[in-house]
Design an enzyme around this catalytic site. Sequence first.
Site, PDB file in Angstrom:
ATOM      1  N   GLU A 331      36.516  42.060  31.324  1.00  0.00           N
ATOM      2  CA  GLU A 331      35.601  43.065  30.768  1.00  0.00           C
ATOM      3  C   GLU A 331      35.721  43.215  29.256  1.00  0.00           C
ATOM      4  O   GLU A 331      35.531  44.298  28.714  1.00  0.00           O
ATOM      5  CB  GLU A 331      35.805  44.417  31.489  1.00  0.00           C
ATOM      6  CG  GLU A 331      35.568  44.290  32.987  1.00  0.00           C
ATOM      7  CD  GLU A 331      35.938  45.524  33.809  1.00  0.00           C
ATOM      8  OE1 GLU A 331      36.483  46.471  33.242  1.00  0.00           O
ATOM      9  OE2 GLU A 331      35.678  45.502  35.021  1.00  0.00           O
ATOM     10  N   GLU A 431      32.460  39.959  41.940  1.00  0.00           N
ATOM     11  CA  GLU A 431      32.875  41.225  42.545  1.00  0.00           C
ATOM     12  C   GLU A 431      31.680  41.912  43.210  1.00  0.00           C
ATOM     13  O   GLU A 431      31.252  42.982  42.805  1.00  0.00           O
ATOM     14  CB  GLU A 431      33.476  42.161  41.480  1.00  0.00           C
ATOM     15  CG  GLU A 431      34.618  41.551  40.710  1.00  0.00           C
ATOM     16  CD  GLU A 431      35.277  42.510  39.719  1.00  0.00           C
ATOM     17  OE1 GLU A 431      34.988  43.727  39.743  1.00  0.00           O
ATOM     18  OE2 GLU A 431      36.097  42.039  38.917  1.00  0.00           O
TER      19      GLU A 431
HETATM   20  O1  9MR Z   1      39.177  47.736  43.056  1.00  0.00           O
HETATM   21  C1  9MR Z   1      40.163  47.928  42.079  1.00  0.00           C
HETATM   22  C2  9MR Z   1      40.867  49.254  42.291  1.00  0.00           C
HETATM   23  O2  9MR Z   1      41.573  49.239  43.517  1.00  0.00           O
HETATM   24  C3  9MR Z   1      41.830  49.527  41.142  1.00  0.00           C
HETATM   25  O3  9MR Z   1      42.375  50.821  41.265  1.00  0.00           O
HETATM   26  C4  9MR Z   1      41.116  49.393  39.808  1.00  0.00           C
HETATM   27  C5  9MR Z   1      42.086  49.531  38.655  1.00  0.00           C
HETATM   28  O4  9MR Z   1      43.035  48.487  38.652  1.00  0.00           O
HETATM   29  O5  9MR Z   1      40.473  48.139  39.703  1.00  0.00           O
HETATM   30  C6  9MR Z   1      39.524  47.902  40.715  1.00  0.00           C
HETATM   31  O6  9MR Z   1      38.952  46.618  40.530  1.00  0.00           O
HETATM   32  C7  9MR Z   1      38.162  46.434  39.373  1.00  0.00           C
HETATM   33  C8  9MR Z   1      38.326  45.004  38.896  1.00  0.00           C
HETATM   34  O7  9MR Z   1      39.684  44.696  38.725  1.00  0.00           O
HETATM   35  C9  9MR Z   1      37.558  44.748  37.636  1.00  0.00           C
HETATM   36  N1  9MR Z   1      36.171  45.113  37.794  1.00  0.00           N
HETATM   37  C10 9MR Z   1      35.902  46.422  38.349  1.00  0.00           C
HETATM   38  C11 9MR Z   1      36.661  46.609  39.657  1.00  0.00           C
HETATM   39  C12 9MR Z   1      36.305  47.914  40.320  1.00  0.00           C
HETATM   40  O8  9MR Z   1      36.660  48.981  39.527  1.00  0.00           O
END
Ligand code: 9MR
Length: 569
Positions: A331, A431
């Site tokens: 990101e 995702e």
């Molecule tokens: O799904 C993930 C969640 O369980 C975590 O708490 C969060 C923070 O680490 O990240 C979420 O995954 C994210 C991904 O790593 C990057 N893109 C957005 C995803 C959803 O927030």
Amino acid sequence: MGVRGNMLLVLLILQGILAVRNLFQNPGLESTNGWTCLDCSGSLSSDKRSGSHSYHVTGRNHDFSGASQEVQVSGGHYYYFKVWVKIDNTANGKWYHDVQGQIDILHNNGQHEYQQVGETNYVFPGRWYLVGGDHYVAGNIKSIRFYVQIPEAGVNYHIDDAQMDEVAYLSNFANEANQRIDNLRKANLAISLSGSASPSGLQVEIQQTKSEFGWGSAVDANMIVDGNKKAYQNFFYDIFEWAVLENAMKWPAIEGSKGNYNYDTPLRAVNSMESKGIIMRGHNIFWGGDFVPNWQKSMSGSQLRPELEKHIKGMVGHFKGKFRHWDVNNENLHLHFYEDKLRDQYITQWMFRETKKLDPSATCYLNDYNIIANSGSTMAYVDQAYWFKASGVPLGGMGIQSHFGAYVDVSSVKRRLDEIAAVGLPVWITELDISEPDETKKAKKYEDLMRLYFSHPAVKGVMFWGFWDGRHWRPQAALANGNNVTPNAAGRKVQELLKRTWRTNETHNIGHGQTVHIRAFKGSYKLLVRHNGHVIHTQNFSLGGHGNNLKINLSGSGSNPHVDHVLIG
Ligand code: 9MR
């Protein structure tokens, strides 16, 4: 009309079909015609992106002060707006700016509605950046004015090469997509039988064991190896061939306190999935914003720099060769923690170069959001990829997150995907999830998006961002529910598409001297030859873009044939 006349006519018709009409007046900005400076002064400049001129905006007093054009639209359609922007200077205290494509919609009742169509939020002086996005224009409007906004007054800029057009509405989406799927994802397979024996009662069966297109999901590193989570594991292994660890490789999970590492949790999961033939993406080496480890938040740039180097070596060192893709700096279009701390706009490019150097067989990916679920960052993402490519950065693919709310419109999603595809790099949907409480609607929306992605030539694979409501960042997006991980309507639809609709498993009777023709999905296969119901031969083969011919050579007697060899290719 002669042959030449006919050809000309064909060419003209083709041009008409292929050319996207530009609805801006004077889009090349070779004069000031059609463009108005709102609360600013606009003039023609010889500093151009193409042609001989651009439009120069100075004297901006407000955020909205900027180059603008009133455009003709009709309600009930999506429109796409794009323009190239170069800023001259930065405002006090800023070293880069957020440049926004905006529209001012004047409703029939006289009210103005201001909407952003897209923003490019990491813009430095001196380079041309793409800015823009799309917007759905509802009925009951009088007019629309497009303008380029920068939140800070006093920042001067140029615009050039503007483009506006109507987003094509896909009235026949599923049929057209299915046609593309047939062209893109399938190949011709011929199986023929010859040799000295000519028995009757022969059958060939092909079973698809892998798909060339990648289908996968994010998994929880503990659940995927936990002996008490068999239902979770079964759902995953039944339909997916690719995986990514949802959280266990993020820097705060790897090094929660400085110097204390946990590589064991992700390694255990990765090794277990690897032993079952699962292919993996590595997510992620860096992630800015609030997602950096807490111990970094108060560090200075010079304290951080050696930590970055150590981390990249540690991560790639532990997982080298295990991942097909790395999400290098997650990101980074939106989050600039490392850029800001180190005051280095090239730090992400350095991360890409280091990763590629340490793990040459892996492909380095960007991974970002607001790219196709909305168009907030689509053009910024395209712009960034062009910049990386032009700078020789080893960028191998574009990851698109695809987190949807309940609103899914395939026409605009396809257009955004087309914009990304124009860069020419492989695209992965990294995702996918759709948060929709109504199970039936959710199933249909997943089906539509999967069909769109599977049918798009640039897309090489799709990862779901989790599947079980017991472990999902948005449980309403899950494909399966409860302790038994029971598929819901969406889960059943996904199973049907991945196990049956988009896979080839066929059995055919075949006689001596005959050839069976099958149009089959690309991937890996097992061939079984049967005589009177008994398997007399099995063999693996793969089916790629050029198709395949399998020539089965039989010997032995009519009542006891055996396969000598199968010629493949
Ligand atoms: O799904 C993930 C969640 O369980 C975590 O708490 C969060 C923070 O680490 O990240 C979420 O995954 C994210 C991904 O790593 C990057 N893109 C957005 C995803 C959803 O927030």
